[in-house]
Write an enzyme that holds these catalytic residues in place. Structure first.
Site, PDB file in Angstrom:
ATOM      1  N   SER A  12      56.709  75.354  54.015  1.00 19.53           N
ATOM      2  CA  SER A  12      57.493  76.563  54.188  1.00 19.53           C
ATOM      3  C   SER A  12      58.338  76.170  55.258  1.00 19.53           C
ATOM      4  CB  SER A  12      56.582  77.657  54.092  1.00 19.53           C
ATOM      5  OG  SER A  12      55.336  78.199  53.752  1.00 19.53           O
ATOM      6  N   ARG A  49      66.310  71.148  56.111  1.00 22.75           N
ATOM      7  CA  ARG A  49      66.132  71.192  57.773  1.00 22.75           C
ATOM      8  C   ARG A  49      64.685  72.255  58.181  1.00 22.75           C
ATOM      9  NH1 ARG A  49      69.367  74.948  55.083  1.00 22.75           N
ATOM     10  NH2 ARG A  49      68.343  77.339  54.756  1.00 22.75           N
ATOM     11  N   ASP A  74      56.142  78.812  49.996  1.00 23.21           N
ATOM     12  CA  ASP A  74      54.473  79.347  50.404  1.00 23.21           C
ATOM     13  C   ASP A  74      55.720  81.033  49.318  1.00 23.21           C
ATOM     14  OD1 ASP A  74      56.721  80.446  51.943  1.00 23.21           O
ATOM     15  OD2 ASP A  74      55.323  80.943  53.475  1.00 23.21           O
TER      16      ASP A  74
HETATM   17 MG    MG Z   1      51.891  82.760  55.236  1.00 16.94          MG
END
Ligand code: MG
Ligand code: ADP
Length: 502
Positions: A147, A162, A200
């Site tokens: 994520s 990044r 995610d």
């Molecule tokens: Mg999570």
């Protein structure tokens, strides 16, 4: 020191809380700017709000089947799980969870990824040992929920743009994170293939779409956890940057005419055109690892709300002598940057008692402020700050939701909704999957978000009512499994089933 003047204390707390107010006009301006930046990001590479094409071109309908592995590097924890999709919108899930050692977040890529691979090995040894003894040549397919912003070039290939959420590992920037993980998995000799790279938000969207009732596919997956971000189903024709001659896009299925886009809305309005700003926000930003970046996220998510509160409490201390009778160690959490957890806000917000006993004990246990010398008025002043910070976070969270409802043409004019109601036509729901401890546990988060949604003229209360919002339970695991399934299918790899489930 003279006893604290309660009237001045509460007045000052209320003045600070005013600075955190994010009114209806602010919401509208925010939505307008969000719509503008969505378009900018869909048309151009390299924008702050990146609008990343994910190569996922359809959402599940609940009939998908098989056993898949999933791992999730979310920010605070690393989870490993196996998911058995039973094809009836249901699943069973086995998982393990390890906190990511703080030192690893700023180490080097080998240190971090070999730690992750080791967790996968331990999980597979414990839960899938037998399976592998019998089918040593069959690799389990793994969906990797990662994520952080990546430049995704295929369903299982993405280059890190990044770090966010406190991670800072320079040598990983620009590398394919699937390859980094696969290399360390191979070094441990476990039969696992990294089949899909999953944000995610996309996992949440997929999981919600698999499990949500009815025929309506899910429109948006949104995270309010350590960080905040969202992914939604967009028309391919609107992602014009994918058709530029030098765009370097990989192969994908064009038949659905749609693709899930990961917005990276944590970086919405880094230019600070419309976002609210207080002294305490500025202090936080200045002391962060990435000043000027993720400015939206810094006002919303779990990684930051505790630190905003800490700054605001220190402000009250300085301005009106809050806690002047209490003993606070130099090393107390209150005096230590980044050490106040956002769960503190949830506990204090939830304390509706007369004497604020819970709030006082949270102040003692989590902030290191000796409760014996904290007055109820002082606890009340802190609660005023908490409420202001939490409510602003929830109302800000309505901005991307509203903008995406509008941009995808999901909202309808009020009049047509009235007609539908008169003819008793079934109004179609707009399904949204959410995940993350802040939306799940902060008291009133969804209520305040919905209030702000209603204040957007294009949405109003009629459309707001059509929004069905639900936590995608185990979303990242199930979502990653579902994307691994899609990827494996595309690669011609049959679904695996555990021996006892055949
Ligand atoms: Mg999570
Ligand atoms: P991740 O982002 O790693 O997937 P979570 O969704 O659990 O994990 O989010 C963790 C973040 O949520 C942390 O920043 C933590 O401070 C915050 N948090 C944990 N518990 C709560 C709570 N009860 N209320 C509000 N925030 C919480």
């Amino acid at each position: 020191m003279a006893p604290i003047d309660s009237t001045a204390l509460i007045a000052r707390a209320e003045a600070i809380s005013k600075e955190f107010e994010y009114g209806a006009d602010d919401v509208r301006k925010g939505v307008k700017e969000f719509l503008r930046l969505m378009d900018v990001g869909l048309q151009n590479d390299g924008e702050a709000m990146t609008m990343i094409p994910t190569y996922v071109t359809s959402v599940p309908n609940g009939t998908e089947k098989g056993v898949y592995l999933a791992v999730d590097l979310g920010g605070t924890n690393f989870r490993v799980c196996s998911v058995y999709l039973t094809g009836d919108s249901k699943f069973t899930l086995t998982q393990s969870k390890a906190a990511i050692p703080k030192l690893m977040m700023t180490s080097d890529s080998h240190t971090l990824f070999s730690f992750l691979a080791q967790q996968v090995k331990e999980f597979v040894d414990e839960h899938h040992g037998d399976h592998f003894a019998e089918t040593a040549d069959h690799h389990l397919q793994l969906g990797f929920t990662f994520s952080f912003p990546v430049d995704q070039r295929a369903v299982n290939k993405g280059y890190l743009i990044r770090w966010t959420k406190g991670f800072d590992i320079a040598d990983a920037i620009g590398k394919d994170v699937c390859e980094l993980l696969q290399k360390e998995i191979d070094a441990l000799g476990i039969p696992v293939t990294v089949a899909a790279l999953v944000n995610d938000t996309v996992g949440t969207l997929m999981a919600r779409s698999y499990t949500s009732p009815g025929k309506t596919g899910t429109l948006l997956g949104a995270i309010f956890g350590t960080g905040t971000n969202g992914a939604y189903v967009e028309k391919l024709s609107k992602i014009s940057k994918m058709t530029k001659p030098d765009s370097g896009v990989g192969e994908y299925d064009k038949s659905t005419g749609e693709m899930v886009v990961n917005t990276e809305w944590g970086s919405f309005d880094n230019a600070m055109q419309v976002l609210p700003d207080t002294l305490y926000d500025r202090q936080l930003d200045k002391n962060s690892v990435n000043p000027g970046i993720q400015m939206f996220e810094k006002r919303i998510s779990g990684m930051f709300l505790g630190e905003i509160l800490r700054n605001a409490i220190l402000g009250l201390q300085k301005d009106v002598g809050l806690f002047s009778a209490a003993t606070i160690e130099e090393t107390a959490a209150l005096n230590t940057p980044w050490s106040v957890d956002t769960s503190v806000l949830s506990y204090i917000e939830a304390d509706d008692s007369e004497d604020l006993a819970t709030a006082k004990s949270v102040l003692e246990e989590q902030l290191g402020v000796s409760a014996a010398h904290v007055s109820t008025e002082e606890a009340r002043a802190v609660k005023i700050l908490v409420h202001a910070i939490g409510k602003r976070s929830a109302r800000l969270s309505a901005v991307p939701v509203a903008a995406i409802l509008i941009a995808t043409g999901k909202v309808k004019p009020s009049a047509s909704l009235d007609d539908a109601a008169e003819t008793k036509e079934e109004l179609d729901v707009i399904d949204i999957g959410v995940d993350g401890s802040v939306v799940e546990f902060y008291p009133g988060f969804e209520k305040y978000l919905r209030e702000a949604l209603r204040e957007v003229p294009e949405i109003g209360s009629d459309n707001e009512k059509r929004v069905r919002m639900g936590v995608a339970k185990d979303g990242s695991g199930v979502g990653a499994a579902l994307i691994a399934l899609v990827a494996a299918k595309m690669a011609g790899i049959p679904a695996a089933f555990a021996a006892d489930e055949l």
